[in-house]
Design an enzyme around this catalytic site. Structure first.
Site, PDB file in Angstrom:
ATOM      1  N   LYS A 210       0.850  -1.209   0.000  1.00 50.93           N
ATOM      2  CA  LYS A 210       0.000   0.000   0.000  1.00 50.93           C
ATOM      3  C   LYS A 210       0.879   1.251   0.000  1.00 50.93           C
ATOM      4  CE  LYS A 210      -3.812  -2.398   2.295  1.00 50.93           C
ATOM      5  NZ  LYS A 210      -4.552  -2.703   3.537  1.00 50.93           N
TER       6      LYS A 210
ATOM      7  N   GLN B  57      -4.402  -1.161   9.677  1.00 52.06           N
ATOM      8  CA  GLN B  57      -4.429  -2.515   9.108  1.00 52.06           C
ATOM      9  C   GLN B  57      -5.070  -3.491  10.103  1.00 52.06           C
ATOM     10  OE1 GLN B  57      -3.676  -3.267   6.026  1.00 52.06           O
ATOM     11  NE2 GLN B  57      -3.775  -5.475   6.139  1.00 52.06           N
TER      12      GLN B  57
ATOM     13  N   ASP C  73     -10.811   3.315   4.457  1.00 55.03           N
ATOM     14  CA  ASP C  73     -11.260   1.920   4.461  1.00 55.03           C
ATOM     15  C   ASP C  73     -12.781   1.813   4.376  1.00 55.03           C
ATOM     16  OD1 ASP C  73      -9.647  -0.310   4.453  1.00 55.03           O
ATOM     17  OD2 ASP C  73      -9.101  -0.150   6.563  1.00 55.03           O
TER      18      ASP C  73
END
Ligand code: GUN
Length: 299
Positions: A53, A97, A120
């Site tokens: 990422k 994460q 997200d």
């Protein structure tokens, strides 16, 4: 002939349009989009995803910041970091994460991210906007958004008349995927571990989306001939055929056999995975544009 979707190629074309949108943002807004990724603990797979990422964020020209915290990090320390990132004007997107170590309260962590920076799409504000059909102002969870982009490439944006079955009901994937499919006019079934006759339900699917986290669970006789099969699973399994101690990545779908029955299918790796990262970059540019009061780009 079965079509095997090349997720890398689709993701590369999305990334190309993100770079163009980001250059425009930089020219008009006077700064780069900023993405902060937070990782807690030492899980090697999570570190690999986070590394990918960060590399892609840099390739897109963003400011990319990684906060690597030790396994023993307290809830209070993590929440304090998020508060700081929420305040920083150079950071437009924040991603923590998952999964987090067991002693941390993931839900509280997710809800501590400012919804405007929640790239997200997991904050209740963003999940709520999706659930009420507002796709124009919120941020949508990256993996379902990526899966939908692949489906749009095959079926177009309108899935009217098609039966879609999603296996898995997580907040991260199954639920938002179901909402996106419904929004595109598909007839949606969300199946899960308590579903009766899962194979029978899958056999009715024109679009079958598997996100169960069990290697090659979906078998050939579950597939409606000609169906589109989207495999969201990433499972590392032993691969003795490649040498002693070797491993490989497989999806939730028994690809070799299912590809004989499906009309269209995504491989693992190289299917949905690259799209997740592309949609994270898209969400970062969208978030930055909104925070700078600029028009929201569409990818
Ligand atoms: N872990 C696995 N997939 C994801 C994702 O899309 N977002 C976050 N935050 N964690 C993940």
């Amino acid at each position: 002939m079965t079509t095997i979707i090349d997720g890398k190629a689709v993701a590369a074309s999305v990334i190309a349009s993100i770079k163009v949108a980001h250059e425009a943002l930089e020219a008009v807004g006077g700064l780069k989009a900023g993405l902060a990724v937070v990782i807690v603990g030492d899980d090697p797979a999570s570190h690999a995803y986070v590394g990918a990422k960060g590399r892609m964020a840099k390739e897109c020209g963003f400011v990319s910041v990684q906060h690597t915290l030790p396994e023993q990090t307290s809830q209070k320390a993590l929440l304090a970091l998020l508060e700081e990132l929420n305040r920083q004007e150079t950071i437009h997107g924040i991603l923590v994460q998952l999964p987090l170590p067991g002693h941390l309260n993931s839900e509280q962590v997710i809800q501590a991210i400012s919804p405007e920076k929640d790239v997200d799409g997991l904050h209740v504000v963003n999940a709520g906007k999706l659930a009420t059909g507002d796709l124009a102002t919120g941020l949508i969870s990256c993996t379902p958004a990526g899966a939908m982009a692949l489906l749009a490439g095959i079926h177009g944006p309108d899935l009217s008349g098609l039966n879609a079955v999603v296996i898995g009901r997580s907040n991260l994937f199954g639920k938002p995927m179901g909402q996106l499919l419904l929004n595109a006019n598909a007839t949606v079934t969300i199946a899960h571990s308590r579903t009766k006759d899962l194979a029978g339900i899958c056999r009715k699917a024109d679009i079958l989306v598997a996100a169960v986290g069990r290697a090659e669970m979906v078998k050939q006789d579950w597939i409606n001939p000609g169906a589109t099969v989207i495999d969201v699973g990433i499972n590392r399994v032993a691969a003795p055929e490649r040498g002693e101690g070797k491993t490989k990545l497989v999806g939730d779908v028994d690809f070799g056999a299912c590809a004989e029955t499906a009309g269209v299918i995504t491989p693992v790796p190289g299917g949905v995975g690259p799209m997740t990262i592309a949609m994270l970059m898209a969400n970062t540019v969208i978030a930055a544009s909104q925070q700078l009061g600029l028009p929201r780009p569409v990818f």
